[in-house]
Motif scaffolding. Sequence first.
Motif, short mmCIF file in Angstrom:
data_model
loop_
_atom_site.label_atom_id
_atom_site.label_comp_id
_atom_site.label_asym_id
_atom_site.label_seq_id
_atom_site.Cartn_x
_atom_site.Cartn_y
_atom_site.Cartn_z
N CYS A 101 2.42 9.57 0.53
CA CYS A 101 2.32 8.26 1.18
C CYS A 101 1.54 8.37 2.49
O CYS A 101 0.70 7.51 2.80
N VAL A 102 1.86 9.41 3.27
CA VAL A 102 1.17 9.59 4.54
C VAL A 102 -0.31 9.82 4.34
O VAL A 102 -1.16 9.24 5.04
N MET A 103 -0.67 10.66 3.35
CA MET A 103 -2.08 10.86 3.07
C MET A 103 -2.73 9.58 2.55
O MET A 103 -3.91 9.33 2.78
N SER A 106 -3.94 14.94 -2.33
CA SER A 106 -5.28 14.42 -2.64
C SER A 106 -5.21 13.12 -3.42
O SER A 106 -6.01 12.20 -3.17
N SER A 107 -4.26 13.01 -4.34
CA SER A 107 -4.14 11.76 -5.09
C SER A 107 -3.68 10.61 -4.18
O SER A 107 -4.15 9.47 -4.29
N GLY A 108 -2.75 10.91 -3.26
CA GLY A 108 -2.33 9.89 -2.30
C GLY A 108 -3.49 9.44 -1.44
O GLY A 108 -3.65 8.24 -1.16
N LEU A 109 -4.31 10.40 -1.02
CA LEU A 109 -5.48 10.07 -0.20
C LEU A 109 -6.44 9.16 -0.96
O LEU A 109 -6.92 8.15 -0.42
N ILE A 110 -6.72 9.48 -2.20
CA ILE A 110 -7.65 8.68 -3.01
C ILE A 110 -7.10 7.29 -3.27
O ILE A 110 -7.80 6.27 -3.12
N LEU A 123 0.83 -1.20 0.00
CA LEU A 123 0.00 0.00 0.00
C LEU A 123 0.87 1.26 0.00
O LEU A 123 0.62 2.20 -0.77
N TYR A 124 1.89 1.27 0.83
CA TYR A 124 2.76 2.45 0.96
C TYR A 124 3.43 2.78 -0.38
O TYR A 124 3.41 3.93 -0.82
N PHE A 125 3.99 1.77 -1.01
CA PHE A 125 4.71 2.01 -2.26
C PHE A 125 3.75 2.37 -3.40
O PHE A 125 4.08 3.18 -4.27
N ILE A 126 2.56 1.77 -3.41
CA ILE A 126 1.57 2.13 -4.42
C ILE A 126 1.15 3.59 -4.26
O ILE A 126 1.02 4.33 -5.24
N CYS A 127 0.96 4.02 -3.01
CA CYS A 127 0.59 5.42 -2.75
C CYS A 127 1.72 6.36 -3.16
O CYS A 127 1.47 7.46 -3.69
N ALA A 128 2.96 5.95 -2.89
CA ALA A 128 4.11 6.78 -3.29
C ALA A 128 4.14 6.96 -4.80
O ALA A 128 4.23 8.09 -5.30
N ILE A 129 4.04 5.86 -5.52
CA ILE A 129 4.10 5.92 -6.98
C ILE A 129 2.87 6.63 -7.55
O ILE A 129 2.98 7.49 -8.43
N GLY A 130 1.70 6.29 -7.02
CA GLY A 130 0.46 6.88 -7.53
C GLY A 130 0.40 8.37 -7.34
O GLY A 130 0.02 9.13 -8.25
N SER A 131 0.78 8.85 -6.15
CA SER A 131 0.71 10.29 -5.88
C SER A 131 1.71 11.06 -6.72
O SER A 131 1.40 12.14 -7.26
N MET A 132 2.93 10.52 -6.87
CA MET A 132 3.94 11.22 -7.66
C MET A 132 3.61 11.19 -9.16
O MET A 132 3.86 12.17 -9.88
#
Length: 524
Positions: free
Chosen positions: A449-451, A503-507, A417-426
Amino acid sequence: MDLNHLLIWIVYLSCVSTIIQAARISVVNNRGWIVVSGFILVVTALTSYLIPSVGGLIGGCFWVMFIIIPKIGNRKVDALVAQQRFHQASRLARVLSWLHPADGWREQPELLRALELGQCGEIAEAIAIFDRHKTPKTPTGRSAIATLYQMDARWEELLEWIQENLSEDDLQKDIEMLNCYLRALGETGDVNGMLLEWERYEQSLEKIPNPKTRNLARMFVLAFCGQTQQVAQFFNGSLSNYSNSIKLFWLATADQASGKDVIAHEQLLSISDDSDICIQNAVARRLSEPVVVAEPEFTDLSRKILYKINLELEEEGKYISKYNLKRRKAFATYFLISSNLVVFGIEERLGGSTNLDILYRLGALVPEKVIAGSWWRVLASAFLHYGFLHLILNMLGLYLFGRLVEFALGVSRFLLLYFICAIGSMLAVAYMSILGYSPTNFAVGASGCVMGLVGAFAAILLIDWYRKRTRLAARSLRGIIIIIILQVIFDLTTPHISFVGHSSGLIVGFVMGLIFKHNWLGRE
């Protein structure tokens, strides 16, 4: 973003929150908090307007002195009182009264001194102090009156006084007196009336921000209903700081109410010679006038209310044990924090964390470079930070939410989850910039990632609420929603903050939280 700007936000949020909480609980008893918080808000606003570069620092100093220190000190006073260490509590309260003189804090040291005198057997002097302060018009005065009755275990007289002098509105606002009222009903054997009043005032207790105050009221009710196991659960949890004598007294009360007279008698005898005269009087009453055995007294309605209380407590026990942060080690969270710290150390070693050239060489997100083929930057940039403050804020968020999500999902799904959020938000930052919707030349940080963790935890809470409809899940979910709203406002009003990244990390985190918590439709 700099420290000055951050402090302005912290001061505003803290003071507004303090005013709202004080107004919800008791307007009279908390007028000092309202006045002090309002004063700090005005000072911060004026200094931020007149001296923008240091307005937050000035407001922050007032905030620490008149909000943070008194709150921490007041909690310590409560802990000392629970441990019957009245002398230390009185000395600390005397110091705090100079920082926060309103809300009865000027009188508190003297009242604690009276409790110390009563504890030592100097009853006449203690009574003289309480007599000087007793009045039904103020919370401090009402507390003095209630203490006078409690010292001699005169619960029938206290119950009569409360019913004659305090209105429903008074009890809703003065939670200390509401606790006294519930206990007085139990002490006088009216367990059905106690349960009815509990249900009547339950929403008032839910508004209390301090869970110990709510749980103390629940402990009283459950003890007089003979629920020994649940009482023990409280004393092993949120009420663990109470003295052993008080714990044994209430466990014995619960045993008496459940019909276990022999066990209760032995427990009461073991504390009958306690150094505190008030406990001696309470024990003497229990031995001479045992509380009623609750089970034969219950009406059908009372059984339903008690069942609802026990069910809620059981669900809370499962919920808290599931995310128990004291007993478990969040190794994956600590690994991620360590990784970020190591990378930050490398930044400093190579030339400084605010050196854009160093950050670029280590993998900062530059949208044009990513689209051109430097895809590795979408992950590397999530481990880079611009300055120490940026790092500390993100690591604090990772520490707070990472553990919760790791315990809920497990290590492997948490890391994924953490790495997906990192990649997705960036990636979202890069593409939104290229498309011209949110131009960004340079981006670093783990905030996406935090969001993402915030979004994932919101999904977990939503699933828990959907399945079980527990109040704890609902309260926690409301808290997360408030955090998200405040974060959005902060992003939109703060320069150099990537609203798209957050916002993208949150979603992404919310969606992945639903997927990883795959039994939200009924399978675990």
